[in-house]
Motif scaffolding. Sequence first.
Motif, PDB file in Angstrom:
ATOM      1  N   LYS A 155      35.252  41.348  35.336  1.00 22.37           N
ATOM      2  CA  LYS A 155      36.032  42.583  35.195  1.00 22.37           C
ATOM      3  C   LYS A 155      36.056  43.353  36.513  1.00 22.37           C
ATOM      4  O   LYS A 155      37.084  43.933  36.874  1.00 22.37           O
ATOM      5  N   GLN A 156      34.938  43.363  37.245  1.00 19.14           N
ATOM      6  CA  GLN A 156      34.878  44.055  38.534  1.00 19.14           C
ATOM      7  C   GLN A 156      35.746  43.369  39.586  1.00 19.14           C
ATOM      8  O   GLN A 156      36.458  44.029  40.338  1.00 19.14           O
ATOM      9  N   LYS A 202      30.957  41.405  33.058  1.00 20.84           N
ATOM     10  CA  LYS A 202      31.116  42.598  33.903  1.00 20.84           C
ATOM     11  C   LYS A 202      31.568  42.213  35.307  1.00 20.84           C
ATOM     12  O   LYS A 202      32.376  42.905  35.922  1.00 20.84           O
TER      13      LYS A 202
END
Length: 162
Positions: free
Chosen positions: A61-62, A58
């Motif tokens: 991806k951020q 995550k």
Amino acid sequence: MEDRKFRNAMGSFATGVTVITTEVDGNIHGMTANAFMSQSLIPKLVAISLKEDAHMLKKIKQSGQFCINVLSEDQQDLSKVFAGQVKIDSEIQFDYLDGKPVIPDALAQVACHVKSEYIEGDHTLFIGEVTDVNLEDGEPLIFSKGKYRTLEKLENPVAAVN
């Protein structure tokens, strides 16, 4: 075939040890990984593979970026910290390469921005376009068959034959 048998077979392949780092909202995140490889020279691309339930997935991806820190034989403790095997009381210090956080004194620091990602099985493969590299002297930390290892130093190395 049994999962354990497959894992043992894959663990027979000796790999270097890396810590993948990224920064999101001023917070640095890292995880130990050995699923890393050089992908292409032109353009300069690398690949990392993260399990779908990994916290780092995550974060990358951020941020849209990551660094690969190839650990030296003296950085086994850092590998354990970023693998969640050891807790430390002190704060880990980071340097920056192309504006991205890196582990000081890692043998190689490779800064990347995410070029593409692919979901395969229970992992996501990130292809990173390399934006900068830093190298240090030393020997790599190796992992094979569930154990940390180092390279054997030869007393009388044979010269390469051209």
